[in-house]
Design an enzyme around this catalytic site. Structure first.
Site, PDB file in Angstrom:
ATOM      1  N   SER A   1     -22.245 -22.764  -3.604  1.00  0.00           N
ATOM      2  CA  SER A   1     -20.883 -23.007  -3.113  1.00  0.00           C
ATOM      3  C   SER A   1     -20.200 -21.667  -2.824  1.00  0.00           C
ATOM      4  CB  SER A   1     -20.102 -23.763  -4.187  1.00  0.00           C
ATOM      5  OG  SER A   1     -18.769 -23.923  -3.798  1.00  0.00           O
TER       6      SER A   1
ATOM      7  N   HIS B   1     -17.033 -20.731  -2.493  1.00  0.00           N
ATOM      8  CA  HIS B   1     -15.793 -20.285  -3.129  1.00  0.00           C
ATOM      9  C   HIS B   1     -15.994 -19.723  -4.538  1.00  0.00           C
ATOM     10  CE1 HIS B   1     -14.531 -23.683  -5.924  1.00  0.00           C
ATOM     11  NE2 HIS B   1     -15.395 -24.350  -5.192  1.00  0.00           N
TER      12      HIS B   1
ATOM     13  N   CYS C   1      -8.697 -34.211 -18.522  1.00  0.00           N
ATOM     14  CA  CYS C   1      -7.612 -35.118 -18.859  1.00  0.00           C
ATOM     15  C   CYS C   1      -7.854 -36.428 -18.123  1.00  0.00           C
ATOM     16  CB  CYS C   1      -6.283 -34.518 -18.434  1.00  0.00           C
ATOM     17  SG  CYS C   1      -4.900 -35.482 -19.036  1.00  0.00           S
TER      18      CYS C   1
HETATM   19  N1  PLP Z   1     -21.688 -27.204  -9.776  1.00  0.00           N
HETATM   20  C1  PLP Z   1     -21.155 -26.324 -10.619  1.00  0.00           C
HETATM   21  C2  PLP Z   1     -21.997 -25.745 -11.713  1.00  0.00           C
HETATM   22  C3  PLP Z   1     -19.809 -25.928 -10.490  1.00  0.00           C
HETATM   23  O1  PLP Z   1     -19.293 -25.048 -11.338  1.00  0.00           O
HETATM   24  C4  PLP Z   1     -19.052 -26.492  -9.439  1.00  0.00           C
HETATM   25  C5  PLP Z   1     -17.603 -26.152  -9.291  1.00  0.00           C
HETATM   26  O2  PLP Z   1     -16.899 -26.027 -10.258  1.00  0.00           O
HETATM   27  C6  PLP Z   1     -19.658 -27.413  -8.574  1.00  0.00           C
HETATM   28  C7  PLP Z   1     -20.973 -27.744  -8.773  1.00  0.00           C
HETATM   29  C8  PLP Z   1     -18.897 -28.033  -7.434  1.00  0.00           C
HETATM   30  O3  PLP Z   1     -18.757 -27.121  -6.379  1.00  0.00           O
HETATM   31  P1  PLP Z   1     -17.598 -27.349  -5.267  1.00  0.00           P
HETATM   32  O4  PLP Z   1     -16.300 -27.025  -5.951  1.00  0.00           O
HETATM   33  O5  PLP Z   1     -17.937 -26.378  -4.186  1.00  0.00           O
HETATM   34  O6  PLP Z   1     -17.697 -28.753  -4.819  1.00  0.00           O
END
Ligand code: PLP
Length: 392
Positions: free
Chosen positions: A204, A206, A330
């Protein structure tokens, strides 16, 4: 009105600020490159060239062939694509069983639960008390019906790095495909898809200086994955939908910057995290690091504070200008303790008082010092007000 003061940001596992180079490239792409990458004319081909450049940059970061990457709208879609796509491809062959760890992100766990409702069997492997998934336990969970094993590379809450290569070797020996959610390691550690030996890997943008809503799934050449988004012939029939060119441009630039800055960041942020962790343990009695006995990604520490509700401490820190997080969720007004810490079989006092500090390259020594100045007083105050009994 929202407080416009920029906090001291220790929540990089939730999301990261855009890398300035990614912001600049995206701004240019948003303004000028509005072409559809499927169009034949010059503007379309210019957009397609941007996608190719980004793909090559991401491929270089992962030591992967760029052609084996499929763009997604982030980590959640990449995880869904891997699990649902393999499930749909292998169900006709009688493979209706999945193995995952109990500490996966909800993007994996809830996708497994969705398949369970469709009649699939799911085995969730519990981690050790240090938050590590034992390859032998995964091996023991595999059956002749197993289609896929999914074990994350690093856990988002405690940062423990899983023995993915060992698990992939065992899965392969049993004729089972292996997926890893590498959302918390890509751009932080040197992720090499060949060395990991997996068949599918999610990431991902971001989480490493790119924009939200952009990600990718790397698929080993020859692995059959059914598309979960159907429509046009984008991404060589693997993921339909007009590509979000500016976001993918940002992802590519962030990947390129991460590749160049990887070791400098590991050194800088790793030293800061170690100082923060040691400083908190020394300055605040009744603290313990969760997952401390396991290899951990260098930017993360998850600390339990005895006789403290983590949410209260999070809010107290927020009021002092610090952004941190807890793993609890939550739901309908009640606080559910972190499923990760629960799966590690930590006692309730330890799960309730757990706070995650996740650092990034823009953090400084002065910010860690400021936290170490403020935190002991906040914890003392909360403890003086609580009726929680001492845990140890
Ligand atoms: N997998 C893990 C380990 C993550 O930390 C996150 C995001 O917090 C995701 C998947 C989901 O990614 P996205 O926010 O790009 O959908």
């Amino acid at each position: 009105m929202l407080n416009s003061v920029v906090p001291i940001y220790f929540d990089h596992n939730a999301t990261t600020p855009l890398h300035p180079a990614a912001l600049e490239a995206m701004t240019r792409a948003l303004a000028a490159d509005f072409g559809n990458a499927s169009s034949v004319h010059a503007l379309g081909q210019q957009a397609k060239a941007h996608l190719d450049t980004a793909r090559a940059r991401l491929g270089a970061l992962l030591h992967a062939d760029a052609q084996d990457l499929v763009w997604t709208a982030g980590g959640t879609e990449a995880d869904n694509f891997a699990i649902r796509g393999i499930a749909e491809a292998l169900e006709p062959r009688g493979r209706t069983h999945l193995v995952a760890s109990a500490i996966e992100h909800e993007a994996v766990l809830n996708t497994c639960r969705h398949l369970e409702r469709r009649g699939w069997q799911v085995s969730l492997v519990a981690p050790t008390r240090d938050g590590l998934v034992d390859p032998a336990a995964v091996d023991a969970a595999i059956t002749p019906q197993t289609a896929l094993v999914s074990v994350m590379h690093a856990n988002n809450e405690i940062g423990t790095i899983q023995p993915v290569a060992d698990i992939a070797r065992l899965a392969q020996a049993r004729g089972v495909l292996m997926h890893t959610d590498a959302v918390q390691t890509v751009g932080k550690t040197d992720v090499d898809v060949g060395a990991l030996g997996v068949d599918l890997l999610s990431l991902s943008a971001h989480k490493f200086g790119g924009p939200k809503g952009a990600g990718a799934l790397w698929i080993r050449r020859g692995t059959r994955v059914a598309p979960i988004l159907t429509g046009g012939r984008h991404e060589r029939n693997r993921r339909a939908g007009t590509e979000n060119v500016p976001a993918i441009v940002g992802l590519g630039v962030a990947a390129e910057c991460a590749r160049r800055e990887l070791s400098a960041h590991a050194e800088h942020v790793g030293a800061l995290r170690d100082r923060l962790e040691a400083g908190v343990l020394a300055a605040v009695p009744g603290t313990v690091v969760n997952g401390a006995g396991a290899p951990r990604v260098w930017n993360t520490t998850n600390i339990s504070f005895d006789r403290v509700e983590a949410e209260s401490l999070l809010i107290a820190l927020d009021l002092e200008g610090f952004a941190v997080s807890t793993g609890s969720a939550c739901s309908s007004g009640t606080l559910e303790p972190s499923h990760v810490l629960k799966a590690m079989r930590l006692p309730p006092a330890r799960t309730q008082g757990a706070l995650r500090f996740s650092l990034g390259p823009t953090n400084t020594d002065a910010e860690v010092d400021r936290l170490l100045d403020v935190l002991p007083g906040l914890v003392d105050k909360l403890r003086s007000l609580t009726r929680m009994p001492a845990a140890r």
